[in-house]
Motif scaffolding. Structure first.
Motif, PDB file in Angstrom:
ATOM      1  N   ARG A 108       0.833  -1.206   0.000  1.00 46.24           N
ATOM      2  CA  ARG A 108       0.000   0.000   0.000  1.00 46.24           C
ATOM      3  C   ARG A 108       0.871   1.260   0.000  1.00 46.24           C
ATOM      4  O   ARG A 108       0.582   2.233  -0.703  1.00 46.24           O
ATOM      5  N   ALA A 109       1.953   1.233   0.777  1.00 50.46           N
ATOM      6  CA  ALA A 109       2.841   2.389   0.826  1.00 50.46           C
ATOM      7  C   ALA A 109       3.497   2.624  -0.532  1.00 50.46           C
ATOM      8  O   ALA A 109       3.637   3.768  -0.979  1.00 50.46           O
ATOM      9  N   ASP A 113       1.396   5.871  -1.378  1.00 56.22           N
ATOM     10  CA  ASP A 113       2.247   6.968  -0.920  1.00 56.22           C
ATOM     11  C   ASP A 113       3.319   7.322  -1.954  1.00 56.22           C
ATOM     12  O   ASP A 113       3.463   8.486  -2.335  1.00 56.22           O
ATOM     13  N   LYS A 114       4.050   6.332  -2.419  1.00 56.30           N
ATOM     14  CA  LYS A 114       5.156   6.601  -3.340  1.00 56.30           C
ATOM     15  C   LYS A 114       4.660   7.013  -4.716  1.00 56.30           C
ATOM     16  O   LYS A 114       5.177   7.948  -5.328  1.00 56.30           O
ATOM     17  N   GLN A 116       1.465   7.905  -5.489  1.00 54.81           N
ATOM     18  CA  GLN A 116       0.312   8.811  -5.424  1.00 54.81           C
ATOM     19  C   GLN A 116      -0.862   8.259  -6.219  1.00 54.81           C
ATOM     20  O   GLN A 116      -1.505   8.961  -6.999  1.00 54.81           O
TER      21      GLN A 116
END
Length: 334
Positions: A108-109, A113-114, A116
């Motif tokens: 998920r990260a 996050d990475k 977007q």
């Protein structure tokens, strides 16, 4: 997915001067030590022919002098099966895998996050799920799926393999957090996919992405089938953008507010080109934007282009669409 182990001599990796004849790239792929085979990490078909098998080194193809495919030898074993299920059945299995596995913290990260990624888990932007982190979890997943769909069905789903422990879905080594990225069609059906290696070290890892497919006898393969993803079906299709991969297609669609088609390989194989051409014809599209990575323009010291496979794929798209409307090319820099 377990794969055959076929060694090749050190120093036989492709280079800018000696590219992979299958995908046209200068990295990831390798020649065998005896020069008779090429192992491609990007494509499982070459000039309409399926790979001999999938190995740890990549999809294996025989070579003749000059880098052309060798004449097929007499087969003494069955080939990988391509009688995969209808897309609706494949989608049902893949979505049940997502239900069982979910998308774990590291994946998920990486995705949200990475990269977007827009609303990564709401089901409207493709399908993503973590891979089993060991054989035991893969067996548990497969047993649960077999109760729901039957083992015979699972045997026709790319991503499953047979081994000493029986049929089970691809798993990864402890300490890895690989996840699956599934492409969906215009009906929202997940029908093919690839795994994202996580973490990925370009110095030691041979490939960042690996197709959920097999070249092993009797196992399900996506060889010879189309591999694309449609993002932004809610937008009009007068203008369509083409880019690399499922994730990038979704990010581009969210940012641009346009319909975007993501391609697995910028080499653009025949089945994929045929289907996406039929799609844009049915949509009545009149403007086509081809936006591959900025490194497509990278050059060698002598001024020649490095990524000939990418440029060749771009040219195939231009030739296919220029009779249907305006075609422009851009570079993805994000």
């Amino acid at each position: 997915m377990a794969t055959a182990s076929v060694p090749f001599a050190a120093g036989q990796h492709v280079s800018r001067r000696n590219r992979c004849p299958v995908c046209g790239h200068h990295d990831w792929c390798a020649f065998s030590g005896n020069g008779k085979f090429i192992f491609c990490h990007r494509l499982d078909t070459w000039n309409g022919k399926r790979a001999i098998r999938q190995t740890d080194a990549g999809w294996m193809f025989a070579l003749e002098d000059g880098g052309e495919p060798a004449r097929p030898a007499q087969q003494h074993h069955p080939l990988a099966r391509t009688d995969t299920l209808p897309r609706a059945r494949l989608d049902a299995v893949y979505r049940d895998i997502e239900l069982f596995m979910g998308l774990r913290e590291h994946a998920r990260a990486d995705l949200v996050d990475k990269r977007q990624f827009p609303e990564a888990t709401d089901g409207s932007h493709g399908l993503f799920f973590s891979l089993p982190e060991d054989g035991a979890e893969a067996s548990q997943l497969t047993e649960w799926l077999a109760d729901r769909h039957g083992a015979g069905t699972l045997a026709q789903v790319p991503g499953f393999t047979s081994g000493p422990a029986g049929l089970r879905f691809r798993s990864v080594k402890p300490g890895r957090h690989d996840y699956a990225v599934m492409g969906v069609d215009t009906a929202g059906l997940a029908f093919w996919g690839y795994s994202r290696r996580l973490p990925f070290d370009p110095a030691t890892d041979s490939a960042k992405y690996i197709l959920l497919s097999s070249g092993r006898p009797g196992e399900a393969s996506v060889a010879g089938t189309s591999k694309y993803h449609v993002a932004g079906m809610q937008y009009t299709a007068d203008e369509v953008v083409f880019t690399e991969g499922v994730t990038k297609a979704e990010v581009a669609s969210a940012r641009l507010g346009k319909r975007v088609v993501g391609l697995y390989s910028t080499s653009v194989d025949g089945p994929t080109l045929e289907e996406i051409t039929a799609l844009v014809t049915a949509w009545g599209s009149r403007r086509f934007v081809i936006a591959f990575d900025a490194d497509k323009a990278e050059r060698n010291d002598d001024g020649s282009y490095v990524r000939l496979g990418v440029l060749a794929g771009e040219r195939r798209l231009i030739d296919a669409f220029r009779q249907r409307g305006d075609v422009s090319t851009y570079e993805w820099d994000g």
